[in-house]
Design a protein around this motif. Structure first.
Motif, PDB file in Angstrom:
ATOM      1  N   LYS A   1       0.576  -0.708   0.448  1.00 19.60           N
ATOM      2  CA  LYS A   1      -0.043   0.171  -0.046  1.00 19.60           C
ATOM      3  C   LYS A   1       1.103   1.175  -0.005  1.00 19.60           C
ATOM      4  O   LYS A   1       1.969   1.323   0.521  1.00 19.60           O
ATOM      5  CB  LYS A   1      -1.194  -0.065   0.626  1.00 19.60           C
ATOM      6  CG  LYS A   1      -2.128  -0.875   1.015  1.00 19.60           C
ATOM      7  CD  LYS A   1      -3.021  -0.709   2.391  1.00 19.60           C
ATOM      8  CE  LYS A   1      -3.835  -2.161   1.905  1.00 19.60           C
ATOM      9  NZ  LYS A   1      -5.644  -1.346   2.293  1.00 19.60           N
TER      10      LYS A   1
ATOM     11  N   GLN B   1       0.917   5.783   0.360  1.00 20.19           N
ATOM     12  CA  GLN B   1       0.254   6.787   0.531  1.00 20.19           C
ATOM     13  C   GLN B   1       1.018   8.489   0.037  1.00 20.19           C
ATOM     14  O   GLN B   1       2.616   7.872   0.493  1.00 20.19           O
ATOM     15  CB  GLN B   1       0.270   6.924   2.723  1.00 20.19           C
ATOM     16  CG  GLN B   1      -0.598   7.943   3.008  1.00 20.19           C
ATOM     17  CD  GLN B   1      -0.606   8.090   4.875  1.00 20.19           C
ATOM     18  OE1 GLN B   1       1.000   8.145   5.302  1.00 20.19           O
ATOM     19  NE2 GLN B   1      -1.738   8.335   5.293  1.00 20.19           N
TER      20      GLN B   1
ATOM     21  N   ASN C   1       0.637  13.023   4.139  1.00 19.50           N
ATOM     22  CA  ASN C   1       1.207  12.525   5.623  1.00 19.50           C
ATOM     23  C   ASN C   1      -0.598  12.697   5.978  1.00 19.50           C
ATOM     24  O   ASN C   1      -1.301  13.615   6.056  1.00 19.50           O
ATOM     25  CB  ASN C   1       1.895  13.489   6.261  1.00 19.50           C
ATOM     26  CG  ASN C   1       1.993  12.889   7.688  1.00 19.50           C
ATOM     27  OD1 ASN C   1       1.418  11.905   8.004  1.00 19.50           O
ATOM     28  ND2 ASN C   1       2.825  14.273   8.759  1.00 19.50           N
TER      29      ASN C   1
ATOM     30  N   ASP D   1      -5.164   8.902   2.492  1.00 23.31           N
ATOM     31  CA  ASP D   1      -5.450   7.922   2.511  1.00 23.31           C
ATOM     32  C   ASP D   1      -5.429   7.275   2.298  1.00 23.31           C
ATOM     33  O   ASP D   1      -3.077   7.044   1.166  1.00 23.31           O
ATOM     34  CB  ASP D   1      -6.663   8.307   1.271  1.00 23.31           C
ATOM     35  CG  ASP D   1      -8.038   8.643   1.474  1.00 23.31           C
ATOM     36  OD1 ASP D   1      -8.550   8.706   2.498  1.00 23.31           O
ATOM     37  OD2 ASP D   1      -8.791   9.473   1.110  1.00 23.31           O
ATOM     38  N   TRP D   2      -5.147   5.355   2.247  1.00 18.04           N
ATOM     39  CA  TRP D   2      -4.297   4.757   1.723  1.00 18.04           C
ATOM     40  C   TRP D   2      -4.517   3.726   0.503  1.00 18.04           C
ATOM     41  O   TRP D   2      -6.015   3.723   0.331  1.00 18.04           O
ATOM     42  CB  TRP D   2      -3.895   3.414   3.061  1.00 18.04           C
ATOM     43  CG  TRP D   2      -3.177   3.854   4.047  1.00 18.04           C
ATOM     44  CD1 TRP D   2      -3.433   3.933   5.594  1.00 18.04           C
ATOM     45  CD2 TRP D   2      -1.530   3.411   4.390  1.00 18.04           C
ATOM     46  NE1 TRP D   2      -2.736   4.449   6.001  1.00 18.04           N
ATOM     47  CE2 TRP D   2      -1.052   4.552   5.376  1.00 18.04           C
ATOM     48  CE3 TRP D   2      -0.332   3.562   3.583  1.00 18.04           C
ATOM     49  CZ2 TRP D   2      -0.234   4.296   5.600  1.00 18.04           C
ATOM     50  CZ3 TRP D   2       0.817   3.550   3.966  1.00 18.04           C
ATOM     51  CH2 TRP D   2       1.204   3.639   5.231  1.00 18.04           C
ATOM     52  N   TYR D   3      -3.844   3.212  -0.966  1.00 20.78           N
ATOM     53  CA  TYR D   3      -4.292   2.951  -2.101  1.00 20.78           C
ATOM     54  C   TYR D   3      -3.411   1.431  -2.064  1.00 20.78           C
ATOM     55  O   TYR D   3      -2.090   1.629  -1.626  1.00 20.78           O
ATOM     56  CB  TYR D   3      -4.007   3.644  -3.196  1.00 20.78           C
ATOM     57  CG  TYR D   3      -4.040   5.484  -2.857  1.00 20.78           C
ATOM     58  CD1 TYR D   3      -5.721   5.441  -2.813  1.00 20.78           C
ATOM     59  CD2 TYR D   3      -3.598   6.389  -1.825  1.00 20.78           C
ATOM     60  CE1 TYR D   3      -6.756   6.906  -2.962  1.00 20.78           C
ATOM     61  CE2 TYR D   3      -3.985   7.143  -1.718  1.00 20.78           C
ATOM     62  CZ  TYR D   3      -5.903   8.188  -2.703  1.00 20.78           C
ATOM     63  OH  TYR D   3      -6.135   8.820  -2.001  1.00 20.78           O
TER      64      TYR D   3
END
Length: 120
Positions: free
Chosen positions: A79, A81, A84, A87-89
Motif C-alpha cells: 500500500k 500513501q 501525510n 488515504d492509503w491506496y
C-alpha cells in the motif's frame, strides 16, 4: 512391628493412588497441533523506478503510482500513501511492477511524499 505396619499401609495407599492417576493420565489423547515462538530480522524492500501517472483529462492530479520492489521475498500486501495522514491506496503486482490506482484523488501539489508499506 506395629509402627512398621502403620507406615506401610499409608505408603501402599499412596503408591496405588499414584499408579491409578498415572494410568488415567496416560489414557488421555490430545490431537496433534503446532505451536511456536521465535523472532527474526525484518528486512526491508528497496523501492525503485517510481513513476507517477498523471490524469489524462486533468494533469494536475495523480491517477496512479507505479514502482518496483526488490527484497528477499515477494510481498503479499503493498500500500502507498501520498499525503501525510491521508488515504492509503492498495497496489497490485503485474510482471515486476506494482501499480497503485489513486483515481485522481490526490493533486500533484498535495503529494508531499511517497510512503510504501509492504508485508508478506
Amino acid at each position: 512391628m506395629k509402627t512398621r505396619m502403620r507406615l506401610f499401609y499409608p505408603l501402599l495407599i499412596a503408591l496405588v493412588l499414584a499408579a491409578v492417576t498415572f494410568a488415567y493420565a496416560a489414557a488421555n489423547t490430545v490431537p496433534a497441533s503446532s505451536a511456536g515462538d521465535g523472532s527474526n530480522t525484518i528486512s526491508g524492500y528497496t523501492v525503485s523506478n517510481v513513476h507517477y501517472v498523471l490524469d489524462t483529462t486533468n494533469p494536475s492530479v495523480i491517477s496512479a503510482v507505479e514502482f518496483t520492489l526488490s527484497g528477499a521475498n515477494t510481498p503479499q500486501t503493498v500500500k502507498i500513501q501520498l499525503v501525510n495522514g491521508g488515504d492509503w491506496y492498495s497496489c497490485t503486482l503485474s510482471l515486476s511492477t506494482y501499480s497503485c490506482n489513486v483515481g485522481g484523488a490526490v493533486s500533484a501539489y498535495d503529494a508531499a511524499y511517497l510512503r510504501v508499506v509492504a508485508a508478506q
